[in-house]
Design an enzyme around this catalytic site. Structure first.
Site, short mmCIF file in Angstrom:
data_model
loop_
_atom_site.label_atom_id
_atom_site.label_comp_id
_atom_site.label_asym_id
_atom_site.label_seq_id
_atom_site.Cartn_x
_atom_site.Cartn_y
_atom_site.Cartn_z
N CYS A 47 -6.61 8.20 -1.25
CA CYS A 47 -7.69 8.52 -2.14
C CYS A 47 -7.28 9.40 -3.36
O CYS A 47 -6.32 10.01 -3.27
CB CYS A 47 -8.72 9.31 -1.37
SG CYS A 47 -9.29 8.60 0.13
N ARG A 93 -3.51 5.52 -5.17
CA ARG A 93 -3.80 6.27 -4.12
C ARG A 93 -4.58 5.69 -2.94
O ARG A 93 -4.57 6.14 -2.18
CB ARG A 93 -4.40 7.68 -4.53
CG ARG A 93 -3.42 8.36 -5.47
CD ARG A 93 -4.11 9.56 -6.06
NE ARG A 93 -4.23 10.51 -4.84
CZ ARG A 93 -3.26 11.31 -4.62
NH1 ARG A 93 -2.09 11.52 -5.09
NH2 ARG A 93 -3.47 12.23 -3.72
N TRP A 139 -8.79 5.01 0.08
CA TRP A 139 -8.03 4.25 1.21
C TRP A 139 -8.50 4.85 2.44
O TRP A 139 -8.46 6.07 2.86
CB TRP A 139 -6.72 4.89 0.84
CG TRP A 139 -5.75 4.30 1.96
CD1 TRP A 139 -5.04 3.22 1.51
CD2 TRP A 139 -5.03 4.67 3.16
NE1 TRP A 139 -4.17 2.63 2.50
CE2 TRP A 139 -4.24 3.70 3.65
CE3 TRP A 139 -5.66 5.66 3.88
CZ2 TRP A 139 -3.54 3.81 4.76
CZ3 TRP A 139 -4.87 6.10 5.33
CH2 TRP A 139 -3.98 5.14 5.73
N ASN A 143 -10.63 13.82 -0.78
CA ASN A 143 -9.40 13.26 -0.27
C ASN A 143 -8.76 14.23 0.88
O ASN A 143 -8.53 15.39 0.85
CB ASN A 143 -8.33 13.20 -1.39
CG ASN A 143 -6.72 13.09 -1.21
OD1 ASN A 143 -6.09 13.60 -1.72
ND2 ASN A 143 -6.56 12.23 0.10
N GLY A 144 -8.39 13.61 1.90
CA GLY A 144 -8.01 14.21 3.16
C GLY A 144 -8.70 13.90 4.48
O GLY A 144 -9.23 12.89 4.44
N GLU A 194 15.68 -0.98 3.71
CA GLU A 194 14.90 -0.92 2.49
C GLU A 194 14.70 -2.15 2.03
O GLU A 194 13.42 -2.59 1.69
CB GLU A 194 15.82 -0.05 1.44
CG GLU A 194 14.95 0.24 0.33
CD GLU A 194 13.77 0.68 0.06
OE1 GLU A 194 13.48 1.26 1.19
OE2 GLU A 194 13.19 0.62 -0.87
N LYS A 221 10.91 -3.35 1.89
CA LYS A 221 10.21 -3.89 0.36
C LYS A 221 9.43 -5.31 0.58
O LYS A 221 8.49 -5.55 0.34
CB LYS A 221 11.27 -4.01 -0.41
CG LYS A 221 11.92 -2.94 -1.42
CD LYS A 221 11.01 -2.27 -2.34
CE LYS A 221 10.08 -1.19 -1.71
NZ LYS A 221 10.66 0.26 -1.23
N GLU A 258 6.37 -4.81 2.87
CA GLU A 258 5.35 -4.22 1.99
C GLU A 258 4.29 -4.93 1.15
O GLU A 258 3.13 -5.02 1.08
CB GLU A 258 5.82 -2.91 1.23
CG GLU A 258 6.31 -1.64 1.83
CD GLU A 258 6.86 -0.75 0.86
OE1 GLU A 258 6.38 0.64 1.29
OE2 GLU A 258 7.78 -0.84 0.30
N HIS A 305 23.16 -7.22 20.06
CA HIS A 305 22.33 -6.43 21.04
C HIS A 305 20.59 -6.72 20.85
O HIS A 305 20.08 -6.08 21.46
CB HIS A 305 22.51 -4.97 20.85
CG HIS A 305 23.96 -4.70 21.12
ND1 HIS A 305 24.60 -4.58 22.41
CD2 HIS A 305 24.90 -4.13 20.45
CE1 HIS A 305 25.88 -4.54 22.45
NE2 HIS A 305 25.99 -4.06 21.01
N LYS A 315 0.29 4.83 -2.19
CA LYS A 315 1.34 5.25 -2.90
C LYS A 315 1.77 6.69 -2.13
O LYS A 315 3.01 6.97 -1.89
CB LYS A 315 1.18 5.26 -4.37
CG LYS A 315 2.35 5.91 -5.17
CD LYS A 315 3.41 4.74 -5.61
CE LYS A 315 4.75 5.30 -5.92
NZ LYS A 315 5.81 4.28 -5.51
C1 G6P Z 1 4.31 5.60 1.35
C2 G6P Z 1 4.74 4.76 0.01
C3 G6P Z 1 6.12 4.34 0.09
C4 G6P Z 1 6.94 5.75 0.10
C5 G6P Z 1 6.59 6.77 1.23
C6 G6P Z 1 6.98 8.15 0.97
O1 G6P Z 1 4.78 4.94 2.25
O2 G6P Z 1 4.06 3.67 -0.04
O3 G6P Z 1 6.51 3.75 -1.03
O4 G6P Z 1 8.41 5.62 0.28
O5 G6P Z 1 5.16 6.96 1.23
O6 G6P Z 1 6.48 8.67 -0.04
P1 G6P Z 1 7.18 10.01 -0.81
O7 G6P Z 1 6.20 9.98 -2.00
O8 G6P Z 1 7.02 11.10 0.22
O9 G6P Z 1 8.79 9.63 -1.33
#
Ligand code: G6P
Length: 618
Positions: A2, A27, A74, A100-101, A490, A494, A497, A513, A613
């Site tokens: 948010c 956000r 969100w 927001n929260g 990672e 990606k 996501e 395993h 984000k």
């Molecule tokens: C969310 C984002 C990710 C990010 C993670 C940690 O899940 O979508 O891209 O890696 O938060 O965020 P930060 O701002 O703490 O790196």
């Protein structure tokens, strides 16, 4: 999660709010809304869907007025629909609130308010705030907000307006970010700086428990006990153009291509006369020498950077390191104390779990060092020391340049640690020299991916066809070893996501395993097989996959003849570099592969479903 904004001044509020929200959409983007004050009336408009849906609606029927608040959501409590969208109003429709929260005791508060006759219209936790303020309102909005918030448990950043108090916006925060922007005859509050940067560079960071009371030409800030306090604004140096797409189709693509420049800046800024310098570190060398162990704590992509950091620090600086997800660390009574350095890594500097982990570590007596991208963020402010990645604003939800910037900082910190602790590094002399080559290597590699018809786009198109031909049955497996194992995680992250394809990352040695059971002609297996001590082991893994009919995308060092000759289904070449530094170069084509797969499927790359984000709620 948010984004909120508030404006008071002489401009058309609706316009300022919409522009600001467009910079906060990273956000959250499942619904959006605004409330505008005009001539003693409060007008609220809110819509399910992206901000563009609200913008269209406002275009058809604009809301005039010079004061207002806005929100991009969100969802946490209540599905995304028009009713649950913010702003929320009290039963008399005098007060509007954006939040927001998460209000943790909202059920109790709601029941209490309902008994007192307050009728609720949404399923959100946030609506209680509007009613609580209404209950406390006796002609002064700031006083009402202050008393109302005393009853609230949980996290919040809020902006509030009252129809009887034109030109006034009240903001307050606890554990969710809120900044104040000071303009000429206008003032702003927002979750993040880009929302106000077009109008002002003078920003005040609000702390927990503070309340701000804005009009067009006044800004009063009160501390947790209600006493007025003076806070000095900081001047924001970076430019709003850094938050534009600059001709790229997506922010993610632009941010991938920015990586050589980001790395170059980091090395230029931090390596001085053959030494590594961290001006903002604020942890003395004597303290660094006393450290017995390091805990790295982070979420998501930042956690993967932390895993790579472990390999680096243990190999070169000889300090034992463990790495934790913030959400696990904070709840499991971690054994950290005065002899532990806790490194928290966070792009946004606002991730709720990482912030809580930081506080937990400090309570236990540990020193906390933050590796952060966003200047002045909560995590940066609350840590004992901070190293900024200075990667510029990262807008795409899927993190790319922040990741490689975190890796670069971890390399430099490893070197710094070894120097301060007088640990002789095996390849110490050439370490910085070789590290500084990474930006040009990355640049050269990226040059071949500029065209839309590049090889990764072709692989992605073939995968898409394959997937459809198999009735959507394919998936991805990513395998890596040693310092490139985190890249397997990672790469998989990606892909899932932004393309919603199921993808798993695994240490290649663990394949027998479990994951090997998945291998038939369905999954595509990305094998990171760059020049490394474990190269031969990776070759064996690849043979095992091929023997079972698996489809292999091998990521190899340029000039690798063995794999080129052994009929891999697909090859991705990365420039040759020492194994220790290869993660930066391997990460980039994996980001691009995920990007092109998502583009093939036609998904919304910068704003993937269900994600946000900055995860400022637990
Ligand atoms: C969310 C984002 C990710 C990010 C993670 C940690 O899940 O979508 O891209 O890696 O938060 O965020 P930060 O701002 O703490 O790196």
């Amino acid at each position: 999660m948010c984004g909120i904004i508030g404006y008071t001044g002489k401009k058309n509020a609706e316009e300022v709010l919409l522009k600001g929200l467009s910079r906060l959409e990273y956000r959250g983007y499942d619904s959006a809304g605004v409330a505008v004050l005009k001539a003693g009336e409060l007008h609220v408009r809110k819509k399910q869907g992206k901000l563009s849906v609200l913008a269209e609606d406002l275009k058809r029927a604009p809301l005039a007025g010079n004061t207002g608040i806005g929100h991009t959501r969100w969802a946490t409590h209540g599905v995304p629909n028009d009713i649950n969208a913010h702003p929320h109003v009290d039963h008399k429709r005098h007060i509007a609130v954006v939040h927001n929260g998460i209000i943790e005791n909202y059920q109790q508060l709601k029941e209490k308010l309902q008994k007192a006759g307050y009728a609720f219209s949404s399923d959100t936790d946030s609506e209680v705030i509007a009613h609580l303020i209404s209950e406390q309102y006796k002609g002064d909005l700031r006083a009402a907000v202050r008393t109302a918030l005393k009853q609230v448990k949980g996290s919040f950043a809020i902006a509030v307006v009252h129809r009887g108090e034109p030109g006034r916006v009240i903001g307050a925060r606890k554990d969710s970010p809120l900044i104040v922007g000071l303009g000429e005859e206008e003032n702003f509050i927002a979750s993040d700086i880009p929302a106000v940067l077009e109008y002002t560079r003078k920003v005040i960071y609000l702390e927990n428990g503070e309340i701000v009371d804005l009009s067009g030409d006044t800004c009063v800030i009160c501390g947790p006990k209600g006493k007025k306090i003076r806070k000095r604004p900081v001047e924001i140096k970076w430019d709003i153009s850094q938050a534009e797409k600059k001709g790229y189709r997506h922010f993610m693509l632009k941010e991938i291509f920015e990586q050589p420049e980001v790395l170059r800046n980091i090395f230029k800024e931090r390596i001085k006369g053959g030494r590594v310098e961290f001006e903002e570190l604020a942890i003395r060398d004597t303290q660094i020498r006393k450290i017995k162990r390091i805990a790295i704590v982070a979420c998501g992509t930042a956690y993967h950077a932390g895993l790579t950091g472990k390999y680096m620090i243990e190999k070169y600086a000889k300090v034992p390191v463990w790495v934790d997800n913030s959400s696990e660390f904070r709840y499991r009574e971690p054994l950290v104390g005065r002899d532990t350095l806790v490194i928290v890594i966070s792009q946004s500097g606002e991730t709720a779990d990482t912030l809580a982990a930081l506080r937990e570590a400090k309570d236990r007596g540990a020193r906390v060092l933050a590796i952060c991208n966003v200047l002045g963020s909560s995590i940066a402010r609350e840590s004992d020391g901070v190293i900024y990645t200075h990667a510029g604003p990262e807008i795409a939800v899927a993190s790319t340049k922040a990741y490689t910037a975190q890796l670069a900082i971890l390399y430099l910190f490893t070197y710094y640690l070894a120097s301060v602790r007088k640990v002789a590094m095996t390849d110490g002399r050439s370490f910085l020299r070789r590290l500084k080559r990474l930006p040009s290597l990355a640049e050269r590699m990226l040059a071949q991916y500029h065209s839309r018809k590049n090889i990764l786009a072709r692989y992605a198109a073939e995968f898409h066809e394959y997937y459809l031909a198999r009735n959507n049955k394919s998936c991805f497996l990513y395998l890596g070893r040693n310092i490139n194992y985190p890249n397997a995680l990672e790469g998989a992250l990606k892909l899932k996501e932004i393309s919603y394809i199921s993808a798993e990352g695994y240490p290649a040695g663990e394949m027998k395993h479990g994951p090997i059971a998945l291998i038939d002609e369905n999954p595509w297996v990305v094998c990171i097989a760059v020049q490394a001590d474990t190269y031969e082991k990776m070759l064996s893994n690849i043979q095992e996959i091929k023997a079972r009919g698996g489809i292999v995308i091998a990521v190899v060092s340029a000039g690798d003849k063995t794999l080129r000759d052994s009929k891999m289904n697909y090859l991705i070449e990365v420039p040759r570099a020492p194994e220790a530094f290869s993660p930066v170069l391997v990460a980039i084509p994996l980001q691009l592969l995920a990007y092109h797969v998502a583009a093939e499927f036609g998904y919304d790359i910068d704003q993937p479903r269900n994600l946000a984000k900055s995860v400022t709620v637990e």
